[in-house]
Design a protein around this motif. Structure first.
Motif, PDB file in Angstrom:
ATOM      1  N   ALA A 185       0.858  -1.324   0.109  1.00 27.59           N
ATOM      2  CA  ALA A 185       0.132   0.124  -0.119  1.00 27.59           C
ATOM      3  C   ALA A 185       0.750   1.397   0.092  1.00 27.59           C
ATOM      4  O   ALA A 185       2.173   1.338   0.358  1.00 27.59           O
ATOM      5  N   SER A 186       0.240   2.402  -0.538  1.00 28.31           N
ATOM      6  CA  SER A 186       1.076   3.525  -0.543  1.00 28.31           C
ATOM      7  C   SER A 186       1.798   4.134   0.920  1.00 28.31           C
ATOM      8  O   SER A 186       2.740   4.578   0.785  1.00 28.31           O
ATOM      9  N   THR A 187       0.831   3.872   1.727  1.00 29.51           N
ATOM     10  CA  THR A 187       1.516   4.233   3.363  1.00 29.51           C
ATOM     11  C   THR A 187       2.656   3.250   3.464  1.00 29.51           C
ATOM     12  O   THR A 187       3.558   3.668   4.272  1.00 29.51           O
ATOM     13  N   GLU A 188       2.306   1.974   3.293  1.00 24.01           N
ATOM     14  CA  GLU A 188       3.657   1.051   3.552  1.00 24.01           C
ATOM     15  C   GLU A 188       5.016   1.310   2.566  1.00 24.01           C
ATOM     16  O   GLU A 188       6.027   1.292   3.412  1.00 24.01           O
ATOM     17  N   LEU A 189       4.666   1.674   1.423  1.00 25.97           N
ATOM     18  CA  LEU A 189       5.793   2.335   0.515  1.00 25.97           C
ATOM     19  C   LEU A 189       6.391   3.354   1.329  1.00 25.97           C
ATOM     20  O   LEU A 189       7.777   3.531   1.136  1.00 25.97           O
ATOM     21  N   HIS A 190       5.807   4.376   1.641  1.00 27.16           N
ATOM     22  CA  HIS A 190       6.233   5.660   2.209  1.00 27.16           C
ATOM     23  C   HIS A 190       7.009   5.343   3.386  1.00 27.16           C
ATOM     24  O   HIS A 190       8.231   5.775   3.487  1.00 27.16           O
ATOM     25  N   TRP A 222      12.556   8.137  -4.452  1.00 29.13           N
ATOM     26  CA  TRP A 222      11.838   8.368  -3.076  1.00 29.13           C
ATOM     27  C   TRP A 222      12.748   9.385  -2.234  1.00 29.13           C
ATOM     28  O   TRP A 222      12.374   9.958  -1.417  1.00 29.13           O
ATOM     29  N   LYS A 272      11.492  12.715  -3.453  1.00 30.24           N
ATOM     30  CA  LYS A 272      10.184  12.770  -2.987  1.00 30.24           C
ATOM     31  C   LYS A 272       9.979  13.260  -1.572  1.00 30.24           C
ATOM     32  O   LYS A 272       9.597  14.004  -0.972  1.00 30.24           O
TER      33      LYS A 272
END
Length: 101
Positions: free
Chosen positions: A2-7, A41, A44
């Motif tokens: 998920a996006s939050t996990e990647l972050h 990343w 980002k």
């Protein structure tokens, strides 16, 4: 992932990289990470952490001090770090330092 996990994963990974002392490419090879994704990343998350993200340039200004010659330079980096006494004889050292940032 998920996006939050990647972050979260990349925040943790970039913290580990910063503490490792390795270049980005060496860290990616050692941890079997894609360098382009690592760079994405890093940019980002750096942009998210800075309210006024600059263009990525450092100010270079000639200096003349009592202990330095007129052809010496000072490089002022973000965060208040300055590298002084640069000249043609040690410019390769500066290049090596900047590659590590």
């Amino acid at each position: 992932m998920a996006s939050t996990e990647l972050h979260h994963f990349w925040q943790h990974t970039l913290t580990e990289w910063a503490a490792s002392g390795l270049s980005g490419a060496a860290f990616c090879r050692e941890h079997r990470l894609g360098y382009y994704q690592f760079s994405y990343w890093r940019r980002k998350l750096r942009a998210e952490g800075q309210s006024d993200a600059g263009a990525g340039f450092a100010r270079v200004a000639p200096t003349v001090a009592a202990t330095e010659t007129a052809d010496a330079l000072t490089v002022s980096l973000p965060g208040g770090v300055s590298i002084t006494g640069l000249h043609a004889g040690n410019v390769e050292l500066l290049a090596a330092v900047l590659r590590q940032l």
